[in-house]
Design a protein around this motif. Structure first.
Motif, PDB file in Angstrom:
ATOM      1  N   PHE A  41      39.301  22.391  40.484  1.00 47.14           N
ATOM      2  CA  PHE A  41      38.804  23.183  39.371  1.00 47.14           C
ATOM      3  C   PHE A  41      37.473  23.825  39.756  1.00 47.14           C
ATOM      4  CE2 PHE A  41      41.077  19.737  36.783  1.00 47.14           C
ATOM      5  CZ  PHE A  41      42.289  20.375  36.970  1.00 47.14           C
ATOM      6  N   ALA A  42      37.548  24.698  40.750  1.00 46.78           N
ATOM      7  CA  ALA A  42      36.352  25.395  41.201  1.00 46.78           C
ATOM      8  C   ALA A  42      36.654  26.880  41.238  1.00 46.78           C
ATOM      9  CB  ALA A  42      35.946  24.891  42.589  1.00 46.78           C
ATOM     10  N   PRO A  43      36.652  27.555  40.093  1.00 45.89           N
ATOM     11  CA  PRO A  43      37.006  28.970  40.036  1.00 45.89           C
ATOM     12  C   PRO A  43      36.130  29.817  40.939  1.00 45.89           C
ATOM     13  CG  PRO A  43      36.830  28.048  37.829  1.00 45.89           C
ATOM     14  CD  PRO A  43      36.306  27.017  38.768  1.00 45.89           C
ATOM     15  N   LEU A  44      36.745  30.724  41.622  1.00 48.54           N
ATOM     16  CA  LEU A  44      36.028  31.564  42.565  1.00 48.54           C
ATOM     17  C   LEU A  44      35.836  32.989  42.053  1.00 48.54           C
ATOM     18  CD1 LEU A  44      37.736  30.451  45.908  1.00 48.54           C
ATOM     19  CD2 LEU A  44      35.611  29.612  44.895  1.00 48.54           C
ATOM     20  N   GLN A  45      36.813  33.497  41.329  1.00 49.32           N
ATOM     21  CA  GLN A  45      36.788  34.907  40.928  1.00 49.32           C
ATOM     22  C   GLN A  45      37.133  35.023  39.443  1.00 49.32           C
ATOM     23  OE1 GLN A  45      39.847  35.629  43.810  1.00 49.32           O
ATOM     24  NE2 GLN A  45      38.478  36.750  45.170  1.00 49.32           N
ATOM     25  N   VAL A  46      36.258  35.686  38.680  1.00 51.23           N
ATOM     26  CA  VAL A  46      36.424  35.754  37.233  1.00 51.23           C
ATOM     27  C   VAL A  46      36.113  37.157  36.737  1.00 51.23           C
ATOM     28  CG1 VAL A  46      35.571  34.882  35.020  1.00 51.23           C
ATOM     29  CG2 VAL A  46      35.777  33.330  36.954  1.00 51.23           C
ATOM     30  N   HIS A  47      36.891  37.616  35.772  1.00 48.88           N
ATOM     31  CA  HIS A  47      36.588  38.892  35.115  1.00 48.88           C
ATOM     32  C   HIS A  47      37.096  38.858  33.680  1.00 48.88           C
ATOM     33  CE1 HIS A  47      35.673  43.234  35.066  1.00 48.88           C
ATOM     34  NE2 HIS A  47      36.648  43.290  34.178  1.00 48.88           N
ATOM     35  N   ASP A  86      36.420  42.316  40.835  1.00 46.19           N
ATOM     36  CA  ASP A  86      36.006  40.908  40.784  1.00 46.19           C
ATOM     37  C   ASP A  86      37.143  39.951  41.114  1.00 46.19           C
ATOM     38  OD1 ASP A  86      33.387  41.556  39.913  1.00 46.19           O
ATOM     39  OD2 ASP A  86      34.097  41.725  37.842  1.00 46.19           O
ATOM     40  N   VAL A  87      38.350  40.316  40.679  1.00 43.45           N
ATOM     41  CA  VAL A  87      39.528  39.479  40.901  1.00 43.45           C
ATOM     42  C   VAL A  87      40.582  40.335  41.593  1.00 43.45           C
ATOM     43  CG1 VAL A  87      41.305  38.044  39.831  1.00 43.45           C
ATOM     44  CG2 VAL A  87      39.031  38.157  38.811  1.00 43.45           C
ATOM     45  N   PRO A  88      40.647  40.282  42.918  1.00 48.69           N
ATOM     46  CA  PRO A  88      41.634  41.099  43.630  1.00 48.69           C
ATOM     47  C   PRO A  88      43.043  40.833  43.111  1.00 48.69           C
ATOM     48  CG  PRO A  88      40.071  40.138  45.168  1.00 48.69           C
ATOM     49  CD  PRO A  88      39.797  39.503  43.844  1.00 48.69           C
ATOM     50  N   LEU A  89      43.736  41.894  42.737  1.00 45.97           N
ATOM     51  CA  LEU A  89      45.063  41.743  42.141  1.00 45.97           C
ATOM     52  C   LEU A  89      46.186  41.920  43.148  1.00 45.97           C
ATOM     53  CD1 LEU A  89      44.451  43.687  38.796  1.00 45.97           C
ATOM     54  CD2 LEU A  89      44.315  41.221  39.213  1.00 45.97           C
ATOM     55  N   GLU A 129      40.957  37.521  29.809  1.00 49.14           N
ATOM     56  CA  GLU A 129      40.225  36.930  30.926  1.00 49.14           C
ATOM     57  C   GLU A 129      41.168  36.722  32.098  1.00 49.14           C
ATOM     58  OE1 GLU A 129      37.780  37.394  28.137  1.00 49.14           O
ATOM     59  OE2 GLU A 129      39.327  35.937  27.607  1.00 49.14           O
ATOM     60  N   LEU A 130      40.716  37.119  33.263  1.00 52.34           N
ATOM     61  CA  LEU A 130      41.446  36.879  34.506  1.00 52.34           C
ATOM     62  C   LEU A 130      40.595  35.985  35.386  1.00 52.34           C
ATOM     63  CD1 LEU A 130      42.635  40.520  35.313  1.00 52.34           C
ATOM     64  CD2 LEU A 130      43.941  38.710  34.185  1.00 52.34           C
ATOM     65  N   ILE A 131      41.212  34.955  35.936  1.00 50.06           N
ATOM     66  CA  ILE A 131      40.469  34.054  36.799  1.00 50.06           C
ATOM     67  C   ILE A 131      41.358  33.576  37.930  1.00 50.06           C
ATOM     68  CG2 ILE A 131      40.959  32.077  35.294  1.00 50.06           C
ATOM     69  CD1 ILE A 131      38.176  31.015  36.142  1.00 50.06           C
ATOM     70  N   ALA A 132      40.825  33.667  39.137  1.00 47.15           N
ATOM     71  CA  ALA A 132      41.587  33.280  40.321  1.00 47.15           C
ATOM     72  C   ALA A 132      40.871  32.152  41.037  1.00 47.15           C
ATOM     73  CB  ALA A 132      41.747  34.468  41.264  1.00 47.15           C
ATOM     74  N   GLY A 133      41.655  31.224  41.541  1.00 48.06           N
ATOM     75  CA  GLY A 133      41.082  30.116  42.289  1.00 48.06           C
ATOM     76  C   GLY A 133      42.177  29.268  42.886  1.00 48.06           C
ATOM     77  N   PRO A 134      41.802  28.251  43.629  1.00 52.76           N
ATOM     78  CA  PRO A 134      42.792  27.356  44.244  1.00 52.76           C
ATOM     79  C   PRO A 134      43.361  26.394  43.218  1.00 52.76           C
ATOM     80  CG  PRO A 134      40.580  26.637  44.783  1.00 52.76           C
ATOM     81  CD  PRO A 134      40.426  27.916  44.014  1.00 52.76           C
ATOM     82  N   ALA A 135      44.658  26.157  43.310  1.00 51.06           N
ATOM     83  CA  ALA A 135      45.311  25.283  42.336  1.00 51.06           C
ATOM     84  C   ALA A 135      44.916  23.827  42.483  1.00 51.06           C
ATOM     85  CB  ALA A 135      46.826  25.411  42.477  1.00 51.06           C
ATOM     86  N   ASP A 136      44.382  23.449  43.642  1.00 51.11           N
ATOM     87  CA  ASP A 136      44.145  22.026  43.896  1.00 51.11           C
ATOM     88  C   ASP A 136      42.741  21.569  43.526  1.00 51.11           C
ATOM     89  OD1 ASP A 136      42.866  23.431  45.861  1.00 51.11           O
ATOM     90  OD2 ASP A 136      43.589  22.207  47.535  1.00 51.11           O
ATOM     91  N   ALA A 181      36.691  30.303  32.779  1.00 53.74           N
ATOM     92  CA  ALA A 181      36.610  29.072  33.559  1.00 53.74           C
ATOM     93  C   ALA A 181      37.240  27.903  32.813  1.00 53.74           C
ATOM     94  CB  ALA A 181      35.152  28.767  33.896  1.00 53.74           C
ATOM     95  N   LEU A 182      36.983  27.810  31.497  1.00 53.44           N
ATOM     96  CA  LEU A 182      37.575  26.738  30.702  1.00 53.44           C
ATOM     97  C   LEU A 182      39.097  26.899  30.621  1.00 53.44           C
ATOM     98  CD1 LEU A 182      34.930  26.550  27.842  1.00 53.44           C
ATOM     99  CD2 LEU A 182      35.433  24.738  29.489  1.00 53.44           C
ATOM    100  N   SER A 183      39.571  28.122  30.491  1.00 44.52           N
ATOM    101  CA  SER A 183      41.015  28.364  30.464  1.00 44.52           C
ATOM    102  C   SER A 183      41.664  27.964  31.783  1.00 44.52           C
ATOM    103  CB  SER A 183      41.309  29.845  30.168  1.00 44.52           C
ATOM    104  OG  SER A 183      40.905  30.190  28.867  1.00 44.52           O
ATOM    105  N   PHE A 184      40.972  28.251  32.872  1.00 39.91           N
ATOM    106  CA  PHE A 184      41.489  27.894  34.192  1.00 39.91           C
ATOM    107  C   PHE A 184      41.667  26.384  34.310  1.00 39.91           C
ATOM    108  CE2 PHE A 184      41.025  26.806  38.674  1.00 39.91           C
ATOM    109  CZ  PHE A 184      41.831  27.736  39.295  1.00 39.91           C
TER     110      PHE A 184
END
Length: 327
Positions: free
Chosen positions: A158-164, A205-208, A149-156, A121-124
């Protein structure tokens, strides 16, 4: 009030991973982050942790030496607040209390042994904040020494949705498989199997396979980018935000895995602490891009340190504002 007359909060963030320990001292004004001092030391804290489950005494000593210098810098620059996080190697170590005690003594604050999810989350936050032109869904890949760490979320926002967080990193893969110089085809194949297996679990956790821009942070990706760009020296200003195509990543990975230690050491952009593990890191990046089916990766020089600084400054400002409301 800092130089220039603006109201800035000066914070210090220390990130201690499996391979390196890094320092960022920065002035933060709302969402603007201005570097005061940024430094990296390769200490290989995670030396042998994958096999022994313990931090080696010599690895702790190397980290202590670097941390003493960082503590001097923090005092010299007068940071308002300090935060240190310790990641994969420390999470895995049976003797992590010894490490925590050393850090508390040297730096004056205890390290936070954060989870892979918190690390992501911090990296995101750090990566996306520094690339404001991005839109839509993004996946940030933080390839470290002991974990990725893989983290997916909207670019606009800072509310990460998917993390692994997966136990696949450049040091861990090198120590486990890539022992020959250069590594054999069988060793490379075994590494790829491990990475693919980890990615299969990560995809839960993070659809690729969903459309996304891929951002790569930390030294593996930035070094691969520098090599793909043909730089004659490591230049963070040129590397940050650079786009590297999938064929270029493939070519650099193939080249690194075919080289000997001395040949990698002779590359002008190669940090001495990455010489023996860069092939494993590049292989993680290459395998991830293949699994995602992406045509390019954006390299970012900004990551967990920047996320830590932004969050720390926000907490300091919040505490100050709360104090002013108290009669």
């Amino acid at each position: 009030m800092r130089p220039g007359g603006s109201h800035l909060t000066r914070v210090a963030a220390v990130d201690c991973g499996t391979n390196s320990i890094r320092l960022l001292i920065a002035d933060v004004n709302r969402d603007e982050l201005i570097d005061v001092h940024r430094e990296l030391r390769i200490v290989r804290l995670g030396q042998g942790v994958d096999a022994s489950g313990r931090l080696a005494p010599e690895a702790i000593a190397r980290t202590e030496t670097a941390l003493e210098d960082y503590a001097d810098l923090v005092r010299h620059h007068g940071a308002d607040a300090v935060r240190m996080v310790a990641t994969s190697a420390t999470r895995d170590a049976a003797n992590r209390d010894e490490f925590v005690g050393m850090v508390t003594k040297v730096l004056g604050v205890a390290p936070e042994v954060i989870s892979g999810e918190d690390e992501a989350a911090l990296s995101f936050v750090g990566a996306v904040h520094s690339l404001p032109h991005l839109t839509g869904r993004v996946v940030v890949a933080d390839i470290g020494g002991g974990s990725t760490e893989l983290i997916a979320g909207p670019a606009d926002r800072f509310a990460p949705l998917q993390v692994h967080s997966m136990d696949v990193g450049c040091v861990r893969m090198t120590e486990r498989h890539l022992r020959a110089d250069p590594p054999s085809a069988d060793q490379i194949a075994a590494t790829v199997r491990d990475i693919r297996d980890a990615l299969d679990h990560a995809a839960e956790d993070v659809p690729l396979n969903e459309p996304a821009a891929l951002i790569g942070v930390a030294g593996t990706v930035t070094t691969v980018a520098a090599l793909a760009m043909g730089l004659d020296c490591y230049d963070p200003g040129r590397i940050h935000g650079a786009t590297v195509t999938a064929p270029a990543v493939d070519a650099v990975t193939t080249m690194l895995l075919a080289m000997t230690h001395d040949e990698r050491a002779a590359l002008p952009v190669m940090h001495t602490g990455r010489i023996d593990v860069i092939g494993g890191g590049a292989l993680i990046l290459h395998t991830l891009m293949t699994a995602m089916g992406v045509s390019k990766v954006v390299a970012s020089e900004h990551d967990i340190l920047d996320g830590m600084a932004l969050r720390l400054a926000a907490s300091v400002v919040g505490a100050d504002e709360a104090a002013r409301r108290v009669p």
